[in-house]
Design an enzyme around this catalytic site. Structure first.
Site, short mmCIF file in Angstrom:
data_model
loop_
_atom_site.label_atom_id
_atom_site.label_comp_id
_atom_site.label_asym_id
_atom_site.label_seq_id
_atom_site.Cartn_x
_atom_site.Cartn_y
_atom_site.Cartn_z
CD GLU A 245 -2.72 1.22 -0.35
OE1 GLU A 245 -2.09 1.75 -1.31
OE2 GLU A 245 -3.85 0.74 -0.47
CG ASP A 322 -6.54 2.66 -4.71
OD1 ASP A 322 -6.35 1.78 -5.58
OD2 ASP A 322 -5.87 3.71 -4.66
O1 AHR Z 1 0.51 0.63 -3.41
C1 AHR Z 1 0.17 0.81 -4.74
C2 AHR Z 1 -1.29 1.14 -4.89
O2 AHR Z 1 -1.52 2.40 -4.36
C3 AHR Z 1 -2.30 0.32 -4.15
O3 AHR Z 1 -2.57 -0.93 -4.72
C4 AHR Z 1 -3.48 1.20 -4.22
O4 AHR Z 1 -4.40 0.95 -3.19
C5 AHR Z 1 -2.90 2.58 -4.14
O5 AHR Z 1 -3.38 3.41 -5.13
#
Ligand code: AHR
Length: 522
Positions: A245, A322
C-alpha cells in the site's frame, strides 16, 4: 501521410484458398478416461505438510489440492445470462470443454473463481472501491472466459486475462492474515502480458476498497513498475514486487531493485512469490513456471513505516487495494497461506508448478487459432514489406524488417484471440499493449482497451475468410459487408465501391488481403 503509389495498379494474383482453422476443441470424455491415476500432492498439500496451510487457493487451470473435487470457476454467458460452474477432469485439471460447450455461439465472462481451500474465500468481480470500475454501479468487469487458452497437464484450459477495468475481490474472507499475522502467497502469471498500470496484484488488501495507508496491503505484484526513480526494468519484462500500500516495493527502499526484473525473457509463464512475517521481514522471489527453481529478489527488513503491518484480510486479483484498475496481466493459479512458508516448501511448490507443463496451445504460432501470435502482411504489390501495426493508437501499415527496432516489431505483432463478440471469428490483441485490441471506430482501425461492452466486443471482432486476393480477408462482425483494408497507409473497414475514399474498387482485392505471418516479435 504516405500515398500508396500502386493504388492505381490492378489486382492480378489470386493464390490458393487458405483453410481457416476452427476453434480448438478438446474431448473431455476421452481425457477423463486417460487420466484416472491418483493425483500427487498439489501446492496446498505441500504447504499444509509444512504447517503453513492455504487459506485461499484460486485457479482456472487445476486443483491446488490433490483431493479437491469442487468447481474451479463460474462463467456467465452473454446470450441468456445463464451461469455454469467449470469443474475438473479426473486428473485435477479444468474441464474446459464444459466451458466451450456452454459458451458456444455466444461469449462468456468469468464471474467467480472459487477458493479451493476450506475457507471458501471465493473471488467475485470486484464491486469497485475508491476508484470506480467501468461496470454497472462502479464495479469492475469480468475477464473474457476464453481470452487466454493455454495448455496445462496436457489439456487445453483457460487462464484469466485481465485488461484494464477488470478485477476480482473478496472483502469478507475467513482465515486470511489480519493485523500483523504472517502469511505467504504466490501466483503463476505472465512475463509477457503486463503493463505499467496499477496494479496487477494478487493477495491481501483493504476490506473497504479504499487506500487506508501504509502496511494495509500485502499482495504479490507483477507490473513494469515505472514508479521509482531510476527504475527501468529490462526491456519488455515486468518486475516482481510487494504491494504493501502506497508503494510496490522490490526491497525495503523506495527505489529500483534490479533483481526484481523477470530477466532473460521472454518468459510467458512465471511464478511470483511474496511472504511477510508482518513484523520485521518480507521476502520476494520469482521463477520461470516452466523450468528451474526460484530466484530471490529480496529477503530482509520491511520498509520504514511498514513494520508492523496492519493487514485487513480482503483478497484482490488484478487490481490495487483502492480498486485501481489500470493493469493488464494473466493469472493461472495462486494461493495464500497462513504463516510464513519455509523456503523448502516454496521450492517444492515451484517444482510442482513446473510439472504442470504450462505452455501455449501447441503449434499455433503464425496461425489464426486463439493464442497464436502473428503479424499481418499487406499483399498489395506496393507494400508487401508492410505489416499492420499500431502507431500511437492508430492502425497503419508500415515496413517491418528483421532489422526494425524491437518496439516496431512488437507494435506489428498481434495475439489472436477468440472473437470477443463471436468465437467463430477472431480479435487481435496488441503484443506491445496487452489488453488493447484492434477495433474500428468511424470506419478507421484503432487500438483500444477491451472494456467488455457489447459495442467494443463487436467492433473488435473480425471474421476471417479466404483472401479476396491472397491469404485472408477479414470482415467486421457487426458490418459484415465491410472488410479490413489498408488505404493511404491507414487501416479501415471498407465496402467495395462505397462512398468513402477507402471504399474505392481500385485495388480492392489486394488491399483487403493479408498474409497471416509468423510474429515479428518473439
Ligand atoms: O501501493 C500501490 C497502490 O496504491 C495500491 O494498490 C493502491 O491501493 C494505491 O493506489
Amino acid at each position: 501521410m504516405r500515398i500508396l503509389p500502386t493504388l492505381l495498379r490492378p489486382n492480378s494474383i489470386r493464390a490458393d484458398l487458405v483453410v481457416i482453422a476452427g476453434l480448438m476443441a478438446a474431448s473431455s470424455l476421452e481425457l477423463r478416461a486417460a487420466h484416472s491415476e491418483t493425483i500427487k500432492p498439489r501446492p496446498c498439500d505441500i504447504y499444509a505438510a509444512a504447517h503453513t496451510p492455504c487459506v485461499a487457493a484460486h485457479s482456472t487451470v487445476r486443483s491446488l489440492y490433490a483431493k479437491y473435487s469442487g468447481a474451479l470457476y463460474e462463467v456467465k454467458r452473454a446470450s441468456d445470462h445463464a451461469v455454469r460452474n467449470i469443474g475438473l477432469l479426473a486428473d485435477g485439471y479444468a474441464n474446459a470443454a464444459t466451458q466451450d460447450a456452454f459458451c458456444a455461439y455466444t461469449t462468456c465472462i468469468i464471474t467467480r473463481i472459487y477458493d479451493q481451500s476450506p475457507r471458501h474465500n471465493d473471488l467475485a468481480i470486484a464491486s469497485g472501491g475508491h476508484y470506480k470500475g467501468p461496470g454497472p454501479n462502479g464495479s469492475d468487469l469480468g475477464a473474457a472466459a476464453d481470452a487466454l487458452p493455454v495448455t496445462a497437464g496436457g489439456h487445453q484450459v483457460y487462464g484469466v486475462s485481465i485488461s484494464p477495468g477488470m478485477g476480482y475481490r473478496n472483502n469478507h474472507t475467513s482465515g486470511v492474515a489480519v493485523g500483523a499475522e504472517a502469511e505467504g502467497m504466490y501466483m503463476v502469471s505472465s512475463g509477457i502480458h503486463f503493463n505499467s498500470g496499477c496494479c496487477f496484484d494478487y493477495g491481501n488488501a483493504e476490506t473497504s476498497g479504499n487506500d487506508t495507508g501504509a502496511g494495509h496491503m500485502d499482495a504479490i505484484s507483477v507490473i513494469r513498475d515505472l514508479e521509482w526513480p531510476n527504475c527501468r526494468n529490462a526491456p519488455a519484462a515486468p518486475a516482481v514486487g510487494a504491494d504493501l500500500e502506497n508503494g510496490i516495493f522490490h526491497w525495503d527502499k523506495r527505489s529500483c531493485n534490479p533483481a526484481s526484473d523477470v530477466s532473460d525473457g521472454p518468459r510467458p509463464f512465471i511464478s511470483a512469490w511474496l511472504k511477510n512475517d508482518c513484523r520485521t521481514k518480507f521476502a520476494l522471489k520469482w521463477g520461470d513456471a516452466r523450468s528451474g527453481g526460484l530466484n530471490t529478489v529480496y529477503s530482509g527488513a520491511l520498509p520504514n513505516g511498514y513494520a508492523p503491518m496492519h493487514l485487513e484480510g480482503a483478497i484482490i486479483l488484478g487490481i490495487g487495494g483502492d480498486n485501481s484498475h489500470a493493469s493488464a496481466g494473466s493469472f493461472f493459479e495462486g494461493v495464500m497461506t497462513s504463516g510464513f512458508p519455509t523456503d523448502s516448501a516454496d521450492s517444492e511448490v515451484q517444482s510442482n508448478i513446473v510439472a504442470v507443463g504450462y505452455g501455449a496451445p501447441s503449434d499455433l504460432t503464425g496461425s489464426l487459432k486463439a493464442g497464436s501470435e502473428i503479424s499481418l502482411q499487406a499483399t498489395t504489390p506496393c507494400c508487401t514489406g508492410d505489416y499492420i501495426r499500431n502507431q500511437n493508437g492508430t492502425a497503419v501499415i508500415a515496413p517491418i524488417t528483421s532489422a526494425s527496432p524491437r518496439q516496431d516489431k512488437s507494435d506489428s505483432t498481434w495475439i489472436v484471440r477468440s472473437g470477443l463478440a463471436d468465437p467463430s471469428c477472431v480479435s487481435f490483441e496488441s503484443k506491445s499493449n496487452p489488453g488493447d485490441f484492434l477495433r474500428h471506430q468511424n470506419a478507421a482501425l484503432h487500438l483500444q482497451p477491451f472494456d467488455g461492452t457489447a459495442l467494443n466486443r463487436s467492433d473488435a471482432t473480425f471474421c476471417p475468410q479466404p483472401g479476396k486476393g491472397k491469404g485472408n480477408s477479414f470482415h467486421s462482425v457487426n458490418y459484415p459487408t465491410k472488410y479490413l483494408r489498408h488505404y493511404d497507409g491507414k487501416v479501415y473497414i471498407a465496402s467495395d465501391g462505397g462512398a468513402n475514399p477507402w471504399d474505392t474498387t481500385a485495388l480492392w482485392a489486394d488491399d483487403t488481403s493479408f498474409i497471416v505471418s509468423p510474429p515479428w516479435s518473439p
